[in-house]
Design an enzyme around this catalytic site. Sequence first.
Site, PDB file in Angstrom:
ATOM      1  N   GLU A  86       0.846  -1.191   0.000  1.00 22.84           N
ATOM      2  CA  GLU A  86       0.000   0.000   0.000  1.00 22.84           C
ATOM      3  C   GLU A  86       0.878   1.237   0.000  1.00 22.84           C
ATOM      4  O   GLU A  86       2.005   1.194   0.478  1.00 22.84           O
ATOM      5  CB  GLU A  86      -0.838   0.054   1.288  1.00 22.84           C
ATOM      6  CG  GLU A  86      -1.935  -0.942   1.357  1.00 22.84           C
ATOM      7  CD  GLU A  86      -2.751  -0.780   2.651  1.00 22.84           C
ATOM      8  OE1 GLU A  86      -2.761   0.303   3.237  1.00 22.84           O
ATOM      9  OE2 GLU A  86      -3.349  -1.768   3.050  1.00 22.84           O
TER      10      GLU A  86
ATOM     11  N   LYS B 185       2.452   4.358   1.438  1.00 18.30           N
ATOM     12  CA  LYS B 185       2.678   4.799   2.815  1.00 18.30           C
ATOM     13  C   LYS B 185       2.552   6.316   2.828  1.00 18.30           C
ATOM     14  O   LYS B 185       3.436   7.028   2.353  1.00 18.30           O
ATOM     15  CB  LYS B 185       4.051   4.361   3.322  1.00 18.30           C
ATOM     16  CG  LYS B 185       4.272   4.724   4.772  1.00 18.30           C
ATOM     17  CD  LYS B 185       5.607   4.211   5.273  1.00 18.30           C
ATOM     18  CE  LYS B 185       5.736   4.359   6.778  1.00 18.30           C
ATOM     19  NZ  LYS B 185       5.568   5.721   7.257  1.00 18.30           N
TER      20      LYS B 185
ATOM     21  N   ARG C 275      -1.717   9.855  11.642  1.00 19.24           N
ATOM     22  CA  ARG C 275      -2.564   8.670  11.730  1.00 19.24           C
ATOM     23  C   ARG C 275      -3.829   8.996  12.519  1.00 19.24           C
ATOM     24  O   ARG C 275      -3.750   9.617  13.574  1.00 19.24           O
ATOM     25  CB  ARG C 275      -1.784   7.567  12.443  1.00 19.24           C
ATOM     26  CG  ARG C 275      -2.500   6.240  12.471  1.00 19.24           C
ATOM     27  CD  ARG C 275      -1.527   5.181  12.937  1.00 19.24           C
ATOM     28  NE  ARG C 275      -2.095   3.866  12.917  1.00 19.24           N
ATOM     29  CZ  ARG C 275      -1.348   2.764  12.960  1.00 19.24           C
ATOM     30  NH1 ARG C 275      -0.040   2.842  13.022  1.00 19.24           N
ATOM     31  NH2 ARG C 275      -1.910   1.575  12.950  1.00 19.24           N
TER      32      ARG C 275
ATOM     33  N   ARG D 117      -2.507   8.617  17.068  1.00 20.06           N
ATOM     34  CA  ARG D 117      -1.734   7.413  17.363  1.00 20.06           C
ATOM     35  C   ARG D 117      -1.423   7.315  18.852  1.00 20.06           C
ATOM     36  O   ARG D 117      -1.336   6.246  19.415  1.00 20.06           O
ATOM     37  CB  ARG D 117      -0.461   7.497  16.534  1.00 20.06           C
ATOM     38  CG  ARG D 117       0.546   6.443  16.800  1.00 20.06           C
ATOM     39  CD  ARG D 117       1.581   6.522  15.708  1.00 20.06           C
ATOM     40  NE  ARG D 117       2.741   5.749  16.054  1.00 20.06           N
ATOM     41  CZ  ARG D 117       3.708   5.461  15.198  1.00 20.06           C
ATOM     42  NH1 ARG D 117       3.632   5.879  13.972  1.00 20.06           N
ATOM     43  NH2 ARG D 117       4.727   4.759  15.576  1.00 20.06           N
TER      44      ARG D 117
ATOM     45  N   GLU E 149      -4.619   7.495   7.308  1.00 15.56           N
ATOM     46  CA  GLU E 149      -3.643   8.576   7.443  1.00 15.56           C
ATOM     47  C   GLU E 149      -4.273   9.836   6.881  1.00 15.56           C
ATOM     48  O   GLU E 149      -4.841   9.822   5.787  1.00 15.56           O
ATOM     49  CB  GLU E 149      -2.364   8.199   6.674  1.00 15.56           C
ATOM     50  CG  GLU E 149      -1.186   9.082   6.955  1.00 15.56           C
ATOM     51  CD  GLU E 149      -0.353   8.648   8.164  1.00 15.56           C
ATOM     52  OE1 GLU E 149      -0.763   7.719   8.897  1.00 15.56           O
ATOM     53  OE2 GLU E 149       0.698   9.269   8.384  1.00 15.56           O
TER      54      GLU E 149
ATOM     55  N   PHE F  42      -6.920   2.779   5.686  1.00 18.48           N
ATOM     56  CA  PHE F  42      -6.213   1.534   5.385  1.00 18.48           C
ATOM     57  C   PHE F  42      -6.623   0.342   6.250  1.00 18.48           C
ATOM     58  O   PHE F  42      -6.117  -0.754   6.055  1.00 18.48           O
ATOM     59  CB  PHE F  42      -4.695   1.726   5.406  1.00 18.48           C
ATOM     60  CG  PHE F  42      -4.139   2.329   6.682  1.00 18.48           C
ATOM     61  CD1 PHE F  42      -4.076   1.591   7.843  1.00 18.48           C
ATOM     62  CD2 PHE F  42      -3.659   3.631   6.682  1.00 18.48           C
ATOM     63  CE1 PHE F  42      -3.551   2.131   9.002  1.00 18.48           C
ATOM     64  CE2 PHE F  42      -3.128   4.184   7.849  1.00 18.48           C
ATOM     65  CZ  PHE F  42      -3.073   3.437   9.007  1.00 18.48           C
TER      66      PHE F  42
ATOM     67  N   ARG G 281       4.564  -4.102  17.379  1.00 18.40           N
ATOM     68  CA  ARG G 281       5.368  -3.900  16.191  1.00 18.40           C
ATOM     69  C   ARG G 281       5.820  -5.276  15.731  1.00 18.40           C
ATOM     70  O   ARG G 281       6.327  -6.054  16.534  1.00 18.40           O
ATOM     71  CB  ARG G 281       6.591  -3.047  16.533  1.00 18.40           C
ATOM     72  CG  ARG G 281       7.375  -2.581  15.335  1.00 18.40           C
ATOM     73  CD  ARG G 281       8.586  -1.792  15.759  1.00 18.40           C
ATOM     74  NE  ARG G 281       8.262  -0.509  16.389  1.00 18.40           N
ATOM     75  CZ  ARG G 281       7.842   0.561  15.730  1.00 18.40           C
ATOM     76  NH1 ARG G 281       7.698   0.520  14.425  1.00 18.40           N
ATOM     77  NH2 ARG G 281       7.576   1.681  16.364  1.00 18.40           N
TER      78      ARG G 281
HETATM   79  P1  AMP Z   1       6.529   5.009  10.818  1.00 22.83           P
HETATM   80  O1  AMP Z   1       5.840   6.182  11.477  1.00 22.83           O
HETATM   81  O2  AMP Z   1       7.583   5.411   9.861  1.00 22.83           O
HETATM   82  O3  AMP Z   1       6.952   3.979  11.811  1.00 22.83           O
HETATM   83  O4  AMP Z   1       5.433   4.294   9.914  1.00 22.83           O
HETATM   84  C1  AMP Z   1       4.230   3.848  10.424  1.00 22.83           C
HETATM   85  C2  AMP Z   1       3.137   4.853  10.139  1.00 22.83           C
HETATM   86  O5  AMP Z   1       2.865   4.957   8.750  1.00 22.83           O
HETATM   87  C3  AMP Z   1       1.804   4.451  10.695  1.00 22.83           C
HETATM   88  O6  AMP Z   1       1.701   4.756  12.059  1.00 22.83           O
HETATM   89  C4  AMP Z   1       0.826   5.267   9.877  1.00 22.83           C
HETATM   90  O7  AMP Z   1       0.643   6.522  10.503  1.00 22.83           O
HETATM   91  C5  AMP Z   1       1.569   5.510   8.587  1.00 22.83           C
HETATM   92  N1  AMP Z   1       0.939   4.947   7.378  1.00 22.83           N
HETATM   93  C6  AMP Z   1       0.846   5.593   6.197  1.00 22.83           C
HETATM   94  N2  AMP Z   1       0.257   4.839   5.272  1.00 22.83           N
HETATM   95  C7  AMP Z   1      -0.053   3.667   5.856  1.00 22.83           C
HETATM   96  C8  AMP Z   1      -0.684   2.469   5.395  1.00 22.83           C
HETATM   97  N3  AMP Z   1      -1.110   2.329   4.138  1.00 22.83           N
HETATM   98  N4  AMP Z   1      -0.831   1.473   6.289  1.00 22.83           N
HETATM   99  C9  AMP Z   1      -0.412   1.602   7.567  1.00 22.83           C
HETATM  100  N5  AMP Z   1       0.187   2.700   8.046  1.00 22.83           N
HETATM  101  C10 AMP Z   1       0.373   3.733   7.212  1.00 22.83           C
END
Ligand code: AMP
Length: 585
Positions: free
Chosen positions: A249, A251, A256, A271, A301, A342, A419
């Site tokens: 998907e 990102k 969030r 979040r 998101e 998502f 996680r």
């Molecule tokens: P990170 O903050 O880099 O650890 O990445 C995780 C975050 O990506 C999640 O907490 C979401 O806020 C965001 N995110 C964006 N697009 C998606 C998606 N398609 N599925 C899940 N999380 C997503």
Amino acid sequence: MLFRELADTYERLEATSSRLEMTEILAEAFRRFDPSEIRMATYLTQGQLYPDFNPIKLGMADKMILKAIAFASGAGEAFVQELMLKEGDPGLVAQIAFQNRKQTTLFPEPLTLTRAYRTLETIARSEGGGSQDMKIKLMSKLLSDASSSEAKFLSRVITGRMRLGVSSMTVLDALAVAFAGKEDRGAVERAFNVSSDLGLVAEMMALHGLEGVSSIHVQVNRPLRAMLAERMSSPEEILEKMGGTCAFEYKYDGVRLQAHICEGEVRLFSRKLDELTSQFPDVVAGLKRTVRAESAIVEGECVPIDTNTGEFLPFQEVSHRRGRKHGVQEAMEDYPVKLCLFDCILKDGEDLTDRPFLQRREALMSIVEPDDSVTLSEIRVLSSADEAQSFFQEAIEDGCEGLMAKSLADTSVYRAGNRGFLWIKYKKEYRSEMNDTVDLAVVGAFAGRGKRKGFYGALLMATYDVATDTFQTVSKLGSGFDDANLAALLEMLSGDRVPERHHLVDSKMEADFWFQPRLVLEVRGAEITLSPIHTCSFGSVRPDSGLAIRFPRFTGRFRDDKEGREATTSQELLAMYQAQLKRVE
Ligand code: AMP
């Protein structure tokens, strides 16, 4: 139960930094405490009155608690203030002041846990005129019946300074030890992850043991802890980990949001479980329009967008929408957002956390009718690393951070608060930060929408390629223009209009208007990325990509001292890209 019992436990907890010892102390205390009061005790141990997601927080100002301490102990305000300067902790100030107290109550009222908790609650909830005096009075009354140790913890908790060092994970350990077995720790943690309510879990464990916590399920209007992703650095690695096939998907790069929908009402949580409902009335309205379900919890998101280019903006733009009490309406117009959903965690009262990913996606599709403001995340089920890589390029080109890979296995449940490798993020590998501005030629434009109706909404910008004597596109520019600029552009570009793409322009993108490349604008971008759609230095870094400037912004400077061919060259941009290339691990 007397508050003293809790204060004694806190004294013991404070004396150790070992998680194991803390667990033992807490487990022993939990067994001793009255089950009907364990909930209050648990929140207070965390320095709170309620679970994290409750907006009512403790936080009395230092000067107020000092007044209460001075009054209740008879120590005098000057003494107490001086002590505060020295100790920096109202808890220690209270402890010392009460050790030497000059004033005792003749007929003290017993200081029970319930009494302490209810008073703290009244203080936390009272606001408005006269509330300051009332808070000081209530606190003085409580403190006057307290021992020096009790006064210490009461003063700490009321000022939001509890910091016993007992994490929620340690509380869960202790609950498992006290009321079940160590091996049941997983079940206890699951209950916490789906409810985000440590007090509730403690109470259920104390009253009904493991059976109690297994009855805790996801519930509308009670946010659950977010599922998190691991990271990997190539599609090959990801596909191997996922057993050959998985869903990829986009990102998105924003905030969030967990949306709770119940009988037409919508509440939004971050979040970190803070309630954001009042800050995003447009998202609330969007969800009311697009989600068809009696009750649902969906996750997505929230991304800032440029309504003129239709492109995503840097995620910082959405931060203008956070933490606002006033000016919500203006912020909503100035920083429009789009919600890309998502996941679906609950549908019509049914908890879907134990369902595999694709079933949850189907549930999401079945209740959402997407529109401009609420959509479903771009998704593709892929087994080929090459295809995943081109999808990744598309995601970057569309202003996303990269891809999220999601397992399709039967075990791909929604693991709240965890996680793991069921979700794997694959972020920009090729990214180069821009420190310098560039001068780009205007080669095309797109019709304005909304506030920009009748003007150009965005411009198609290009570098000059010395080798082929062409103008190669690098970005769609929609930010940084004020009303005067927009009007000036119409005027300035009117003489440059050509009926179709100018023969010197190399573009894969279709613009609404085309120009002969003459006008040069100074542009600042956030970074240079690879893009399959832009033609600048196409094929120089990767065979199927050119360079793009991400998040471009007009600096306000028309470079009328330059003509088209004096724009930044494609060769220069390539050199900038290579010089600043950062490999994100
Ligand atoms: P990170 O903050 O880099 O650890 O990445 C995780 C975050 O990506 C999640 O907490 C979401 O806020 C965001 N995110 C964006 N697009 C998606 C998606 N398609 N599925 C899940 N999380 C997503």
